[in-house]
Design a protein around this motif. Structure first.
Motif, mmCIF file in Angstrom:
data_model
loop_
_atom_site.group_PDB
_atom_site.id
_atom_site.type_symbol
_atom_site.label_atom_id
_atom_site.label_comp_id
_atom_site.label_asym_id
_atom_site.label_seq_id
_atom_site.Cartn_x
_atom_site.Cartn_y
_atom_site.Cartn_z
ATOM 1 N N LEU A 204 0.925 -1.291 -0.015
ATOM 2 C CA LEU A 204 -0.046 0.049 -0.114
ATOM 3 C C LEU A 204 0.947 1.150 -0.059
ATOM 4 C CD1 LEU A 204 -2.800 -0.913 2.445
ATOM 5 C CD2 LEU A 204 -2.806 -1.000 -0.103
ATOM 6 N N LYS A 205 2.192 1.090 0.735
ATOM 7 C CA LYS A 205 3.007 2.425 0.813
ATOM 8 C C LYS A 205 3.483 2.548 -0.732
ATOM 9 C CE LYS A 205 7.134 4.173 2.971
ATOM 10 N NZ LYS A 205 8.405 3.697 3.768
ATOM 11 N N ASP A 206 3.666 1.509 -1.482
ATOM 12 C CA ASP A 206 4.446 1.839 -2.888
ATOM 13 C C ASP A 206 3.202 2.087 -3.750
ATOM 14 O OD1 ASP A 206 6.786 0.973 -1.830
ATOM 15 O OD2 ASP A 206 6.785 -1.126 -2.704
ATOM 16 N N VAL A 207 2.112 1.568 -3.508
ATOM 17 C CA VAL A 207 1.149 2.229 -4.323
ATOM 18 C C VAL A 207 0.693 3.598 -4.100
ATOM 19 C CG1 VAL A 207 -1.690 1.857 -4.759
ATOM 20 C CG2 VAL A 207 -0.315 -0.096 -4.758
ATOM 21 N N ASP A 208 0.701 4.090 -3.065
ATOM 22 C CA ASP A 208 0.506 5.443 -2.647
ATOM 23 C C ASP A 208 1.501 6.488 -3.115
ATOM 24 O OD1 ASP A 208 -1.033 7.600 -1.121
ATOM 25 O OD2 ASP A 208 0.829 7.647 0.256
ATOM 26 N N GLU A 209 2.805 5.891 -2.995
ATOM 27 C CA GLU A 209 3.865 6.778 -3.467
ATOM 28 C C GLU A 209 3.892 6.847 -4.958
ATOM 29 O OE1 GLU A 209 7.525 4.910 -2.329
ATOM 30 O OE2 GLU A 209 7.325 5.637 -0.203
ATOM 31 N N SER A 210 3.445 5.785 -5.489
ATOM 32 C CA SER A 210 3.484 5.969 -7.374
ATOM 33 C C SER A 210 2.149 6.457 -7.849
ATOM 34 C CB SER A 210 3.295 4.436 -7.864
ATOM 35 O OG SER A 210 4.409 3.556 -7.192
ATOM 36 N N LEU A 211 0.972 6.250 -6.999
ATOM 37 C CA LEU A 211 -0.159 6.764 -7.466
ATOM 38 C C LEU A 211 -0.605 7.897 -6.649
ATOM 39 C CD1 LEU A 211 -2.174 5.882 -9.557
ATOM 40 C CD2 LEU A 211 -3.267 4.545 -7.806
ATOM 41 N N LEU A 310 4.779 4.026 -24.291
ATOM 42 C CA LEU A 310 4.399 2.935 -24.982
ATOM 43 C C LEU A 310 3.463 1.936 -24.028
ATOM 44 C CD1 LEU A 310 7.154 1.888 -27.324
ATOM 45 C CD2 LEU A 310 4.950 3.067 -28.149
ATOM 46 N N ILE A 311 3.821 1.773 -22.860
ATOM 47 C CA ILE A 311 3.181 0.904 -22.025
ATOM 48 C C ILE A 311 1.789 1.608 -21.563
ATOM 49 C CG2 ILE A 311 3.004 -0.129 -19.644
ATOM 50 C CD1 ILE A 311 6.249 -0.375 -19.901
ATOM 51 N N ILE A 312 1.870 3.001 -21.620
ATOM 52 C CA ILE A 312 0.623 3.851 -20.954
ATOM 53 C C ILE A 312 -0.424 3.868 -22.122
ATOM 54 C CG2 ILE A 312 -0.151 6.192 -20.429
ATOM 55 C CD1 ILE A 312 2.454 6.624 -19.026
ATOM 56 N N LEU A 328 -10.804 4.491 -20.144
ATOM 57 C CA LEU A 328 -9.594 5.313 -20.471
ATOM 58 C C LEU A 328 -9.220 6.205 -19.288
ATOM 59 C CD1 LEU A 328 -10.530 6.863 -23.922
ATOM 60 C CD2 LEU A 328 -8.726 5.285 -23.517
ATOM 61 N N ILE A 329 -9.969 6.694 -18.447
ATOM 62 C CA ILE A 329 -9.997 7.494 -17.084
ATOM 63 C C ILE A 329 -9.071 6.603 -16.278
ATOM 64 C CG2 ILE A 329 -10.887 8.660 -15.241
ATOM 65 C CD1 ILE A 329 -12.941 9.646 -17.007
ATOM 66 N N LEU A 330 -9.747 5.328 -16.098
ATOM 67 C CA LEU A 330 -9.283 4.352 -14.991
ATOM 68 C C LEU A 330 -7.938 3.539 -15.562
ATOM 69 C CD1 LEU A 330 -12.536 2.873 -13.599
ATOM 70 C CD2 LEU A 330 -11.103 4.918 -12.566
ATOM 71 N N ALA A 331 -7.555 3.495 -16.703
ATOM 72 C CA ALA A 331 -6.670 2.725 -17.146
ATOM 73 C C ALA A 331 -5.180 3.046 -16.636
ATOM 74 C CB ALA A 331 -6.506 2.951 -18.784
ATOM 75 N N VAL A 332 -4.816 4.212 -16.423
ATOM 76 C CA VAL A 332 -3.330 4.473 -15.827
ATOM 77 C C VAL A 332 -3.438 3.989 -14.459
ATOM 78 C CG1 VAL A 332 -1.568 6.495 -15.136
ATOM 79 C CG2 VAL A 332 -2.748 6.284 -17.485
ATOM 80 N N LEU A 335 -3.109 0.434 -14.173
ATOM 81 C CA LEU A 335 -1.917 -0.037 -14.743
ATOM 82 C C LEU A 335 -0.875 0.213 -13.273
ATOM 83 C CD1 LEU A 335 -0.096 -0.833 -16.944
ATOM 84 C CD2 LEU A 335 0.260 1.548 -17.450
ATOM 85 N N VAL A 336 -0.849 1.440 -12.727
ATOM 86 C CA VAL A 336 0.261 1.544 -11.732
ATOM 87 C C VAL A 336 0.000 0.593 -10.601
ATOM 88 C CG1 VAL A 336 0.697 3.077 -9.811
ATOM 89 C CG2 VAL A 336 0.234 4.146 -11.948
ATOM 90 N N VAL A 337 -1.439 0.003 -10.239
ATOM 91 C CA VAL A 337 -1.427 -0.682 -9.192
ATOM 92 C C VAL A 337 -1.069 -2.318 -9.471
ATOM 93 C CG1 VAL A 337 -3.115 -2.015 -7.854
ATOM 94 C CG2 VAL A 337 -3.619 0.351 -8.164
ATOM 95 N N ILE A 338 -1.096 -2.601 -10.786
ATOM 96 C CA ILE A 338 -0.805 -3.782 -11.431
ATOM 97 C C ILE A 338 0.620 -3.846 -11.364
ATOM 98 C CG2 ILE A 338 -0.511 -5.214 -13.433
ATOM 99 C CD1 ILE A 338 -3.461 -4.293 -14.418
#
Length: 363
Positions: A204-211, A310-312, A328-332, A335-338
């Motif tokens: 969760l910490k890494d997800v929060d830092e990234s997202l 390209l990944i995005i 489209l709105i939720l894709a990024v 992707l970050v969580v995955i």
């Protein structure tokens, strides 16, 4: 032999899982109504949790600087919901008037649009048959996409207005979540199995830092772009400036494709007035996108995703195919969580392999 049996068990488990999913989907007439009721009940709590997630870091910063937690929550809460309330108070009546006007003008706009299509088909009739067919197919596809986009936006606005009573409890939910945030964290800590606590916290910490910074920054940028575009549309006498500004702001959250999607409705409305207004509208939309890409996003959002474009784009294509505009709105974010989940799973398997080295088993 032991390794072979393990593979048999895995294949059997996958087959049973696929059968269970198939049966579950076949009996959706049983659970789908229940699921819809649960979604309606949980929606205010999900929105309240999202608002809490957005505001909690600001509250924590004020609290660490010496401000009493309750006072910090009250101050941020008043500013956030006060701003939203003022915007709704001033904007909703004007938005409703513009939606009614757009609905009343829809037949006229549609007739004018049909005239453009007929003129285009007439002017290209002498072109080669294959090229003419492709042009006709492209026009039909564009018309379908446009109708779908406008329908989705109008339906979304009407659903928000119809759900106003349910959404009124969101501020109270968000207040108590902010107030009892440490208690909520402790509750989830204790109900989580012990062997998952440390790994779950790191995940969760890494997800929060990234997202986290991306979502908060992107929302602020979208509000700025949507507000400024609505103001400029109004100043240049473009019809329905609030609706078009809202569309530009919402679609701005979509990387790369967002400016194009947001510009289409504005250009179509501008085309009903004059070519000059079309040019002005394009300059406004893409000028704001240049400002957002070169100043606002680097300053507010930063480079928090750390992913190749390209990944995005692949994620956006998949999201649009699966869920349309919402996809489209939720894709990024998805992707970050995955990405974070894959990194954690990889490190978990590497540690597990290091602890349990493979042993040779003779058949």
């Amino acid at each position: 032999m032991e390794i072979r049996m393990k593979w048999y068990y895995r294949i059997g488990f996958i087959l049973l899982l696929l059968i269970a999913i198939y049966v579950f989907l076949k009996i959706r007439f049983v659970w789908l109504p229940i699921f819809r009721v649960v979604v309606i009940i949980m929606l205010p709590f999900v929105i309240g949790g999202f608002i809490t997630y957005l505001l909690h870091p600001i509250v924590e910063k004020l609290h660490l600087k010496g401000m009493h937690r309750g006072l910090a929550i009250f101050l941020i809460y008043i500013l956030f919901f006060g701003g939203i309330g003022l915007g709704l108070y001033k904007g909703v009546p004007a938005m409703i008037d513009q939606i009614k006007d757009l609905s009343d003008s829809a037949p006229v706009l549609a007739e004018q649009y049909r005239g453009w299509i007929t003129k285009l088909e007439t002017n290209t009739r002498e072109w080669p048959d294959g090229l003419q067919t492709k042009i006709d197919d492209g026009i039909d596809a564009f018309e379908e996409k446009l109708d779908s986009l406008l329908t989705v936006i109008v339906n979304l606005l009407m659903k928000l207005l119809n759900s106003a009573l349910i959404l009124m409890i969101v501020p109270f939910i968000a207040f108590y979540m902010l107030k009892d945030f440490p208690l909520i964290k402790r509750t989830f800590w204790y109900i989580t199995p012990k062997e998952w606590r440390k790994k779950g916290t790191l995940f969760l910490k890494d997800v929060d830092e990234s997202l986290g910074s991306y979502i908060r920054g992107q929302l602020l940028v979208c509000i700025i772009i949507g507000s400024v575009s609505a103001l400029l549309f109004w100043l240049f006498h473009l019809k329905y400036p609030l609706i078009l500004g809202l569309i530009v702001g919402i679609t701005n959250v979509i990387p790369y494709f967002g400016p194009i999607i947001g510009a289409v409705p504005a250009v179509i409305i501008a085309a009903t007035s004059s070519v000059k207004l079309v040019v002005i509208t394009l300059v406004i939309v893409f000028g704001l996108q240049f400002l957002e890409g070169n100043i606002l996003s680097p300053l507010i959002v930063g480079k928090s995703l750390h992913m190749h474009p390209l990944i995005i784009m692949i994620a956006l294509t998949a999201g649009g195919e699966v869920g349309g505009i919402l996809g489209l709105i939720l894709a990024v974010p998805v992707l970050v969580v995955i990405k974070v989940a894959i990194v954690h799973a990889k490190s978990h398997f590497i540690r597990r392999k290091a602890k349990d080295p493979p042993t040779l088993v003779e058949d």
